[in-house]
Design an enzyme around this catalytic site. Structure first.
Site, PDB file in Angstrom:
ATOM      1  N   GLU A 142       0.785  -1.234   0.087  1.00 53.11           N
ATOM      2  CA  GLU A 142       0.030  -0.059   0.066  1.00 53.11           C
ATOM      3  C   GLU A 142       0.874   1.223  -0.103  1.00 53.11           C
ATOM      4  OE1 GLU A 142      -3.605   2.233   2.511  1.00 53.11           O
ATOM      5  OE2 GLU A 142      -2.377   0.445   3.449  1.00 53.11           O
ATOM      6  N   GLU A 240     -11.952   3.010   2.757  1.00 54.89           N
ATOM      7  CA  GLU A 240     -11.136   2.967   4.097  1.00 54.89           C
ATOM      8  C   GLU A 240     -11.256   4.255   4.538  1.00 54.89           C
ATOM      9  OE1 GLU A 240      -7.042   0.918   5.886  1.00 54.89           O
ATOM     10  OE2 GLU A 240      -6.550   2.382   4.556  1.00 54.89           O
TER      11      GLU A 240
END
Length: 260
Positions: A142, A240
């Site tokens: 990520e 998220e």
């Protein structure tokens, strides 16, 4: 639900006054897959019997990409996490350049990434890809942002994670392309998606500023959703994000943005 993308939401960031069992159940009732962070924080037996489909969780507990000691720790905790991920049926196990501590700050901050660190990170990720292929799982790397949330994280920018994942170029290692982080650090999101497309395992979203649901800030997520569809992306999209108000309204805004 979207007929183009598989939609998921991070249970850690919604209904924060509710127990995790309630959150996982509610997300499942609403038709979303579920994202998690660190598995030791949760009752695994409860998660296993919840009936939820888990899209992603952190794929390690500690360690770093760029030095021998950190790589050994990352591989060790990744192996432990693989067993948990397989038990829960988690689709993707997520990595960062270094372990994150309280408030998302790096456990081992780094201001300058050397050439030797790049080479070691590539070697570590090849070992992660070996593990992924041996166990039949997928890891993702990520991108984060340095100015606001994660100062001092090495390999934090999307251009860094792309450089590493595309160089390793193995099916067990993909990108978790977080567009919230990329907007703060880099921008040009549609072209970023296009460049990263061959290596994307998941796209994660939140708006800027505030890290809340799509539509609460400056990013045109509806336009990004159309662009992703047009470029042929059909994978998972995970919210998220915190909710600016009611979490179910936030989830509905997310769903509307990515239902194409």
């Amino acid at each position: 639900m979207s007929d183009t993308f598989t939609l998921a939401a991070c249970a850690e960031m919604l209904w924060r006054d509710k127990p995790m069992e309630w959150r996982v159940k509610r997300l499942t009732e609403l038709g979303f897959q579920v994202g998690l962070w660190n598995w030791p924080d949760h009752d695994l037996a409860m998660l296993e019997r919840s009936g939820a489909t888990f899209s992603i969780m952190n794929g390690y507990l500690s360690g770093r990409l760029s030095d021998d000691e950190g790589a050994a720790e990352l591989l060790k905790t990744a192996k432990e996490t693989v067993a948990v991920g397989k038990r829960l049926g988690v689709a993707r196990l997520n990595l960062h350049g270094t372990g994150l501590g309280e408030g998302g700050l790096p456990v081992t901050p780094c201001e300058t990434v050397t050439g030797a660190m790049w080479l070691k990170a590539r070697d570590t990720l090849n070992r992660i890809a070996d593990l992924a292929e041996a166990e039949g799982v997928t890891f993702t790397l990520e991108n984060l942002n340095l100015p606001v949330d994660h100062p001092g994280v090495p390999f934090g920018r999307a251009e860094d994670t792309l450089a590493l994942v595309s160089d390793v170029n193995r099916p067990g290692l993909r990108l978790n392309l977080d567009l919230y982080h990329a907007q703060i650090g880099e921008g040009n999101l549609i072209e970023l998606c296009r460049t990263c497309l061959p290596w994307i395992g998941e796209v994660q979203v939140a708006d800027v500023p505030g890290r809340m649901e799509p539509g609460s800030g400056e990013i045109n997520y509806r336009g990004i959703a159309h662009a992703l569809k047009d470029m042929g992306y059909r994978g998972p999209v995970g919210m998220e994000a915190f909710a600016s108000g009611d979490p179910e309204a936030a989830l509905q805004a997310f769903r509307e943005a990515f239902t194409i």
